[in-house]
Design an enzyme around this catalytic site. Structure first.
Site, short mmCIF file in Angstrom:
data_model
loop_
_atom_site.label_atom_id
_atom_site.label_comp_id
_atom_site.label_asym_id
_atom_site.label_seq_id
_atom_site.Cartn_x
_atom_site.Cartn_y
_atom_site.Cartn_z
N HIS A 142 45.87 38.68 42.77
CA HIS A 142 45.40 39.23 41.50
C HIS A 142 46.27 38.82 40.32
O HIS A 142 45.85 38.89 39.17
CB HIS A 142 45.24 40.76 41.57
CG HIS A 142 46.52 41.54 41.54
ND1 HIS A 142 47.05 42.15 42.65
CD2 HIS A 142 47.37 41.84 40.53
CE1 HIS A 142 48.16 42.80 42.33
NE2 HIS A 142 48.38 42.62 41.03
N ASP A 144 44.65 39.60 49.01
CA ASP A 144 45.36 39.63 47.74
C ASP A 144 46.70 38.89 47.81
O ASP A 144 47.74 39.38 47.37
CB ASP A 144 45.59 41.07 47.28
CG ASP A 144 46.00 41.15 45.80
OD1 ASP A 144 45.74 40.19 45.05
OD2 ASP A 144 46.61 42.17 45.41
N GLY A 184 53.91 43.98 36.58
CA GLY A 184 54.91 42.90 36.62
C GLY A 184 55.62 42.83 37.95
O GLY A 184 56.14 41.78 38.34
N ASN A 185 55.63 43.96 38.70
CA ASN A 185 56.20 43.96 40.06
C ASN A 185 55.27 43.31 41.07
O ASN A 185 55.70 42.92 42.16
CB ASN A 185 56.48 45.39 40.53
CG ASN A 185 57.86 45.88 40.18
OD1 ASN A 185 58.00 46.86 39.44
ND2 ASN A 185 58.90 45.24 40.69
N SER A 186 53.99 43.20 40.74
CA SER A 186 53.01 42.67 41.70
C SER A 186 53.43 41.31 42.25
O SER A 186 53.75 40.40 41.49
CB SER A 186 51.65 42.53 41.02
OG SER A 186 51.10 43.80 40.74
#
Length: 262
Positions: free
Chosen positions: A118, A152, A217-219
């Protein structure tokens, strides 16, 4: 008769004398033997005492080492692990959005970096493949090479060499300490800690539930255990009034099953 008697008497006296001497000699021999036995026992006791002292010293050393290790583990493991892991974590920069990623292999001046699909989905579905990867004030060109939309996950090739993180495909235990590393809101090298709260299976997906704080932003960043091995890929959290500490990561076993990185 008398002679014989005398001889007999003389013989008896001599026998008594010889017997006495023999007894004295035997007693002396026995005394010396007993002394030797006693000396041997004393030597054995001293040896055992010395062995006990050595064993005691060794035990004290081992106890001291264990205490020092426990103290070091208590006071420094998170900091040392986080510092080591941060060198492998990058920011995925798409201009108008960003995420995190981490190196899973490196060779010939290139690294393969894992992130969430994503993070790059808009670019990918529109036919784009080129992104930028940065750490600090350095930026490198990168290219999306493979994705798993259902899981994902995405794999990116970067023209740079980064330290590689080990992947632990076996699931962590509920209650294990974990560390999330990434770039929440673009703040690179951010670290948060927590535990594995639960192992979930929701809507056909396996998930690690954790109390480690993550934010936009951690994704795509790694969720690691106490020794720095990746146990999950940070993906999302639940945001609602009165809700705290509900973050989720994709298990490392899913990464190993979906992408050629393990």
């Amino acid at each position: 008769m008398a002679i014989c008697a005398c001889l007999a008497l003389a013989g008896s006296s001599m026998s008594v004398a010889l017997y006495a001497v023999a007894n004295e000699r035997t007693a002396a021999t026995d005394s010396r033997a007993a002394a030797r036995v006693l000396a041997g026992r004393l030597a054995d006791s001293e040896a055992k005492v010395r062995q006990s002292d050595v064993a005691g010293a060794a035990l004290a050393t081992r106890v001291g080492t264990l205490e020092a290790t426990a103290l070091d583990s208590k006071n420094h493991t998170v900091a040392k692990t986080a510092e080591a892991v941060k060198r492998s974590v990058v920011t995925i920069d798409l201009g108008d959005s960003l995420g995190s990623g981490f190196a899973v292999s490196a060779a010939s001046g290139h690294s393969r970096v894992v992130t969430n699909f994503h993070v790059v989905a808009d670019l990918w579905v529109n036919g784009g493949r080129d992104v930028k990867v940065r750490t600090g004030d350095q930026t490198w060109p990168a290219h999306i090479t493979q994705v798993s939309e259902q899981s994902d996950l995405a794999l990116i090739d970067v023209e740079a060499t980064f330290p590689v993180l080990k992947i632990q495909s076996s699931p962590p235990a509920v209650g294990d300490p974990v560390i999330a590393v990434g770039s929440p809101l673009g703040l690179e090298g951010s670290v948060s800690t927590g535990i594995v709260s639960a192992l979930r299976h929701e809507d056909g997906k396996d998930l690690l539930q954790t109390t480690a704080a993550i934010n936009p932003g951690n994704s795509g960043g790694p969720l690691v255990n106490s020794v720095g091995a990746v146990v999950g890929i940070n993906e999302m959290k639940i945001v609602s009034s009165g809700v705290e500490g509900l973050a989720f990561a994709i298990p490392a076993s899913v990464l190993c099953a979906e992408l050629p990185v393990c």
